[in-house]
Motif scaffolding. Sequence first.
Motif, PDB file in Angstrom:
ATOM      1  N   HIS A 133       0.814  -1.208   0.000  1.00 29.39           N
ATOM      2  CA  HIS A 133       0.000   0.000   0.000  1.00 29.39           C
ATOM      3  C   HIS A 133       0.850   1.261   0.000  1.00 29.39           C
ATOM      4  O   HIS A 133       0.407   2.312  -0.457  1.00 29.39           O
ATOM      5  CB  HIS A 133      -0.938  -0.008   1.207  1.00 29.39           C
ATOM      6  CG  HIS A 133      -2.258  -0.663   0.909  1.00 29.39           C
ATOM      7  ND1 HIS A 133      -3.239  -0.034   0.196  1.00 29.39           N
ATOM      8  CD2 HIS A 133      -2.729  -1.893   1.184  1.00 29.39           C
ATOM      9  CE1 HIS A 133      -4.273  -0.842   0.059  1.00 29.39           C
ATOM     10  NE2 HIS A 133      -3.979  -1.991   0.658  1.00 29.39           N
ATOM     11  N   LEU A 134       2.095   1.138   0.539  1.00 32.27           N
ATOM     12  CA  LEU A 134       2.964   2.319   0.580  1.00 32.27           C
ATOM     13  C   LEU A 134       3.699   2.530  -0.740  1.00 32.27           C
ATOM     14  O   LEU A 134       4.134   3.629  -1.036  1.00 32.27           O
ATOM     15  CB  LEU A 134       3.987   2.170   1.711  1.00 32.27           C
ATOM     16  CG  LEU A 134       3.395   2.103   3.120  1.00 32.27           C
ATOM     17  CD1 LEU A 134       4.488   1.838   4.134  1.00 32.27           C
ATOM     18  CD2 LEU A 134       2.658   3.397   3.442  1.00 32.27           C
ATOM     19  N   THR A 135       3.869   1.432  -1.524  1.00 33.95           N
ATOM     20  CA  THR A 135       4.735   1.552  -2.691  1.00 33.95           C
ATOM     21  C   THR A 135       3.999   1.529  -4.022  1.00 33.95           C
ATOM     22  O   THR A 135       4.611   1.731  -5.051  1.00 33.95           O
ATOM     23  CB  THR A 135       5.771   0.402  -2.702  1.00 33.95           C
ATOM     24  OG1 THR A 135       5.067  -0.827  -2.529  1.00 33.95           O
ATOM     25  CG2 THR A 135       6.799   0.570  -1.622  1.00 33.95           C
ATOM     26  N   VAL A 136       2.706   1.271  -4.020  1.00 28.14           N
ATOM     27  CA  VAL A 136       2.030   1.246  -5.316  1.00 28.14           C
ATOM     28  C   VAL A 136       0.677   1.925  -5.182  1.00 28.14           C
ATOM     29  O   VAL A 136       0.061   1.928  -4.115  1.00 28.14           O
ATOM     30  CB  VAL A 136       1.864  -0.204  -5.826  1.00 28.14           C
ATOM     31  CG1 VAL A 136       0.827  -0.953  -5.033  1.00 28.14           C
ATOM     32  CG2 VAL A 136       1.504  -0.227  -7.306  1.00 28.14           C
ATOM     33  N   ASP A 137       0.274   2.546  -6.294  1.00 27.90           N
ATOM     34  CA  ASP A 137      -1.039   3.151  -6.329  1.00 27.90           C
ATOM     35  C   ASP A 137      -2.043   2.033  -6.596  1.00 27.90           C
ATOM     36  O   ASP A 137      -2.098   1.475  -7.688  1.00 27.90           O
ATOM     37  CB  ASP A 137      -1.078   4.193  -7.453  1.00 27.90           C
ATOM     38  CG  ASP A 137      -2.412   4.903  -7.484  1.00 27.90           C
ATOM     39  OD1 ASP A 137      -3.209   4.685  -6.546  1.00 27.90           O
ATOM     40  OD2 ASP A 137      -2.659   5.645  -8.437  1.00 27.90           O
ATOM     41  N   THR A 138      -2.840   1.662  -5.564  1.00 28.22           N
ATOM     42  CA  THR A 138      -3.650   0.451  -5.702  1.00 28.22           C
ATOM     43  C   THR A 138      -4.760   0.611  -6.739  1.00 28.22           C
ATOM     44  O   THR A 138      -5.376  -0.364  -7.118  1.00 28.22           O
ATOM     45  CB  THR A 138      -4.281   0.058  -4.363  1.00 28.22           C
ATOM     46  OG1 THR A 138      -4.887   1.203  -3.797  1.00 28.22           O
ATOM     47  CG2 THR A 138      -3.254  -0.512  -3.424  1.00 28.22           C
ATOM     48  N   ILE A 139      -5.000   1.824  -7.197  1.00 28.13           N
ATOM     49  CA  ILE A 139      -6.045   2.009  -8.201  1.00 28.13           C
ATOM     50  C   ILE A 139      -5.681   1.280  -9.495  1.00 28.13           C
ATOM     51  O   ILE A 139      -6.530   0.981 -10.314  1.00 28.13           O
ATOM     52  CB  ILE A 139      -6.276   3.527  -8.441  1.00 28.13           C
ATOM     53  CG1 ILE A 139      -7.698   3.759  -8.964  1.00 28.13           C
ATOM     54  CG2 ILE A 139      -5.273   4.103  -9.386  1.00 28.13           C
ATOM     55  CD1 ILE A 139      -8.750   3.628  -7.900  1.00 28.13           C
ATOM     56  N   GLN A 140      -4.376   0.942  -9.616  1.00 30.72           N
ATOM     57  CA  GLN A 140      -3.932   0.268 -10.839  1.00 30.72           C
ATOM     58  C   GLN A 140      -4.366  -1.187 -10.915  1.00 30.72           C
ATOM     59  O   GLN A 140      -3.986  -1.903 -11.830  1.00 30.72           O
ATOM     60  CB  GLN A 140      -2.408   0.337 -10.937  1.00 30.72           C
ATOM     61  CG  GLN A 140      -1.916   1.748 -11.153  1.00 30.72           C
ATOM     62  CD  GLN A 140      -0.471   1.773 -11.565  1.00 30.72           C
ATOM     63  OE1 GLN A 140       0.283   0.871 -11.269  1.00 30.72           O
ATOM     64  NE2 GLN A 140      -0.082   2.829 -12.249  1.00 30.72           N
ATOM     65  N   TYR A 141      -5.163  -1.645  -9.911  1.00 31.94           N
ATOM     66  CA  TYR A 141      -5.691  -3.004 -10.040  1.00 31.94           C
ATOM     67  C   TYR A 141      -6.720  -3.068 -11.153  1.00 31.94           C
ATOM     68  O   TYR A 141      -7.117  -4.130 -11.594  1.00 31.94           O
ATOM     69  CB  TYR A 141      -6.290  -3.487  -8.714  1.00 31.94           C
ATOM     70  CG  TYR A 141      -7.658  -2.952  -8.387  1.00 31.94           C
ATOM     71  CD1 TYR A 141      -8.794  -3.475  -9.003  1.00 31.94           C
ATOM     72  CD2 TYR A 141      -7.823  -1.917  -7.471  1.00 31.94           C
ATOM     73  CE1 TYR A 141     -10.053  -2.977  -8.719  1.00 31.94           C
ATOM     74  CE2 TYR A 141      -9.073  -1.425  -7.173  1.00 31.94           C
ATOM     75  CZ  TYR A 141     -10.180  -1.950  -7.807  1.00 31.94           C
ATOM     76  OH  TYR A 141     -11.422  -1.453  -7.521  1.00 31.94           O
ATOM     77  N   ARG A 142      -7.189  -1.902 -11.583  1.00 29.67           N
ATOM     78  CA  ARG A 142      -8.208  -1.887 -12.627  1.00 29.67           C
ATOM     79  C   ARG A 142      -7.600  -2.190 -13.986  1.00 29.67           C
ATOM     80  O   ARG A 142      -6.424  -1.916 -14.215  1.00 29.67           O
ATOM     81  CB  ARG A 142      -8.866  -0.501 -12.665  1.00 29.67           C
ATOM     82  CG  ARG A 142      -9.648  -0.268 -11.414  1.00 29.67           C
ATOM     83  CD  ARG A 142     -10.494   0.956 -11.523  1.00 29.67           C
ATOM     84  NE  ARG A 142     -11.278   1.096 -10.298  1.00 29.67           N
ATOM     85  CZ  ARG A 142     -11.769   2.246  -9.875  1.00 29.67           C
ATOM     86  NH1 ARG A 142     -11.580   3.341 -10.574  1.00 29.67           N
ATOM     87  NH2 ARG A 142     -12.462   2.296  -8.769  1.00 29.67           N
ATOM     88  N   PRO A 143      -8.408  -2.760 -14.878  1.00 27.58           N
ATOM     89  CA  PRO A 143      -7.894  -3.021 -16.220  1.00 27.58           C
ATOM     90  C   PRO A 143      -7.480  -1.720 -16.904  1.00 27.58           C
ATOM     91  O   PRO A 143      -7.923  -0.630 -16.510  1.00 27.58           O
ATOM     92  CB  PRO A 143      -9.095  -3.640 -16.944  1.00 27.58           C
ATOM     93  CG  PRO A 143      -9.988  -4.134 -15.881  1.00 27.58           C
ATOM     94  CD  PRO A 143      -9.768  -3.256 -14.695  1.00 27.58           C
ATOM     95  N   LEU A 144      -6.609  -1.834 -17.895  1.00 27.73           N
ATOM     96  CA  LEU A 144      -6.163  -0.710 -18.725  1.00 27.73           C
ATOM     97  C   LEU A 144      -5.329   0.304 -17.951  1.00 27.73           C
ATOM     98  O   LEU A 144      -5.231   1.455 -18.354  1.00 27.73           O
ATOM     99  CB  LEU A 144      -7.352   0.020 -19.361  1.00 27.73           C
ATOM    100  CG  LEU A 144      -8.296  -0.837 -20.201  1.00 27.73           C
ATOM    101  CD1 LEU A 144      -9.467  -0.004 -20.702  1.00 27.73           C
ATOM    102  CD2 LEU A 144      -7.557  -1.465 -21.361  1.00 27.73           C
ATOM    103  N   SER A 145      -4.736  -0.095 -16.808  1.00 28.79           N
ATOM    104  CA  SER A 145      -3.899   0.892 -16.113  1.00 28.79           C
ATOM    105  C   SER A 145      -2.475   0.878 -16.651  1.00 28.79           C
ATOM    106  O   SER A 145      -1.708   1.788 -16.374  1.00 28.79           O
ATOM    107  CB  SER A 145      -3.857   0.650 -14.606  1.00 28.79           C
ATOM    108  OG  SER A 145      -4.622  -0.410 -14.219  1.00 28.79           O
ATOM    109  N   THR A 146      -2.118  -0.161 -17.366  1.00 29.70           N
ATOM    110  CA  THR A 146      -0.759  -0.211 -17.892  1.00 29.70           C
ATOM    111  C   THR A 146      -0.772  -1.069 -19.155  1.00 29.70           C
ATOM    112  O   THR A 146      -1.815  -1.604 -19.538  1.00 29.70           O
ATOM    113  CB  THR A 146       0.206  -0.760 -16.827  1.00 29.70           C
ATOM    114  OG1 THR A 146       1.458  -0.976 -17.447  1.00 29.70           O
ATOM    115  CG2 THR A 146      -0.289  -2.061 -16.247  1.00 29.70           C
ATOM    116  N   ARG A 147       0.408  -1.220 -19.784  1.00 28.27           N
ATOM    117  CA  ARG A 147       0.445  -2.041 -20.992  1.00 28.27           C
ATOM    118  C   ARG A 147       0.191  -3.504 -20.626  1.00 28.27           C
ATOM    119  O   ARG A 147       0.677  -3.971 -19.606  1.00 28.27           O
ATOM    120  CB  ARG A 147       1.805  -1.908 -21.683  1.00 28.27           C
ATOM    121  CG  ARG A 147       1.861  -0.735 -22.631  1.00 28.27           C
ATOM    122  CD  ARG A 147       3.259  -0.593 -23.158  1.00 28.27           C
ATOM    123  NE  ARG A 147       4.205  -0.494 -22.049  1.00 28.27           N
ATOM    124  CZ  ARG A 147       5.484  -0.835 -22.149  1.00 28.27           C
ATOM    125  NH1 ARG A 147       5.955  -1.320 -23.276  1.00 28.27           N
ATOM    126  NH2 ARG A 147       6.288  -0.701 -21.114  1.00 28.27           N
TER     127      ARG A 147
END
Lengths: 305, 334
Positions: free
Chosen positions: A55-69
């Motif tokens: 939780h301190l090292t990653v933006d957890t919102i990126q669990y959603r699809p299409l957040s990265t390649r």
Amino acid sequence: MSSVAQVLTTPEQHQATRARSETARGVLRYLRRNPSLGVGILLLLALLLFVVIGHLTVDTIQYRPLSTRPLQPPSLELPFGSDKQGRNLYAVMVEGTPLTLRIGLLAGVIGVALGTTLAFISGYYGGLVDSVIKTVVDVGLTIPGLLILIIIGMRVRGGLTVDQMALVVGLLAWLFPARTIRSQVLTLKQRGFVQVARLSGMSNPEVIVKELLPNLLPYLGASLVGSVSAAILASIGLEVLGLGPFEAPTLGMTLYWVIYNAAIINGWWWWWVPPIIVIAVLFIGLFLVAVGLDEIANPRIRNRV
Amino acid sequence: MPLAYVARRVGMFFLIVWLAATINFFLPRLGGQDPIREQLISQAALGGNVQSGLEEMIEIYNEKFGLNTPLWKQYLNYLGDMSRLDFNYSIANYPQRVMEIIGRAMPWTLVLLTTTTLFSWVVGTLLGAFMGWPRAPKFLSFLLPPLLSLSAVPFFLLGLVLIYVLAFRMRLFPLSGGYSPGTFPALTPTFLQDALRHSVLPALSIILVSLGGWALGMRAMMITTRGEDFVTYADAKGLKGRTIFLHYAIRNALLPQATALALVLGQLVSGAVLVEVVCSYPGIGNVLYEGIRAGDFYVVQGIIFILILSIGLATLILDLIYPLFDPRITYQRT
């Protein structure tokens, strides 16, 4: 039988109680004698640590699809890589692990609370109520809970949230605690101190709350851990079958996507290795804690595992 | 065996079957709507060459379970269907009957489950018996941690790992399925060999996990039995260690293992369902998975009913056999 058990357990239980009430060193000393409890707690703490650091090292919102390649293997930027729909798998694990734990805890607490209540009513009062509850539990335990959950899951297809899922799983989680705690109540109520309490004019509910419940606490703890583990297993089973909360990144849903996309035979190992490790650590940790708590609750089985 | 005991067990069996049918009937109808009807209508609306058959099915369905029929009558109709094992047609694969589909898949699951369960029960029990015996070879105690960890993990999780390691990496076994594509199920030696090769991975994942559970249970029982007075007495009498081990310890520790078999049957079945899904093994579990994905209520209900029926039957048989082995058992209800 019960009197023998009494003689054998009382000093040990006493010892166990003393160890817990002492300082941290006492706790550590006890854990050395009860290694399964220690190792189990360590494993669960390690998971907790992972979640906190995550939780301190990653933006957890990126669990959603299409957040990265999509389908990136692990790299410095994406330590766990990404899946086919572009979820950051590190964020998925960090967000999903507590969600799965939440399902297990909620369902486990519901199950043990319901089960304990019924067990006390059934075991303490006996009679017709006891026969009915006993038969229901016997029949219910023969039917695999997962199958019932599948029918419910199909009825509320896709509309299930994480908490609803916990509730549904919890509705069936009371059967096993009800059976095991009932048998404990049956032996406990024959003990001398319960008889004394009754003779000295305590009402039945009073006896249950003041005399029986405190004596069963370690046992309730062990059965809570068992229920949490069973509930997590059931929820992951439902999720793998495609009846879970589709929007949530729980461990089971991650495995669902792994199987759905045939990630294993496509060689996308980073997608399924983390959830499998987390689930394995979770189950092994809970199992060891349950074994350790069992030892506190029932010292006669010491050395069993 | 007193008649009352048999009657009670048989009564229990029918209670389980009735409960299964009742749950199957009422749970999908909770909340007033009838999802089966909706599914039928939406499937029929898709059209296609089987449409007329589906429309006929809707007509029959409406007659039996429609809004004009009172609920108790629908329920009786349903119980009647279930007692004749009539699960209707598959909604997703229309002209096929659900019972046909189940009949095709059932042998796979039956063979997989019985062989793995028997094998792991026998081997695990023996292993546990040695592990709980002080004079057994030392190396056995090193087996404890891995067995313990394995027994805590769900079947299908191990299945996933085994598929990757043994099938994908080392290419020792086929990746998925129950037989090679292009072949047709038949009782020929070549086909059986092919099927056997395909079933190694699902079987292994069930065996490895349940082995640990049985070994742990037996070990615990052995340790308890070891402390019993009659074992001490046998030792004091000067009986050989082997005799005590085989005739005093194992025989007595074995009985709870047999009871446990009846108790974990349900868990075994739900575990096997997921293993089949993970390995695409052509058994009941996989059909169930396909049914869930297609929203095919008839298939799902049929499978759930058949599975509960089988578990109930197996439990009944175990319950009836068990007293024959254990002279200590009492037939009175507790």
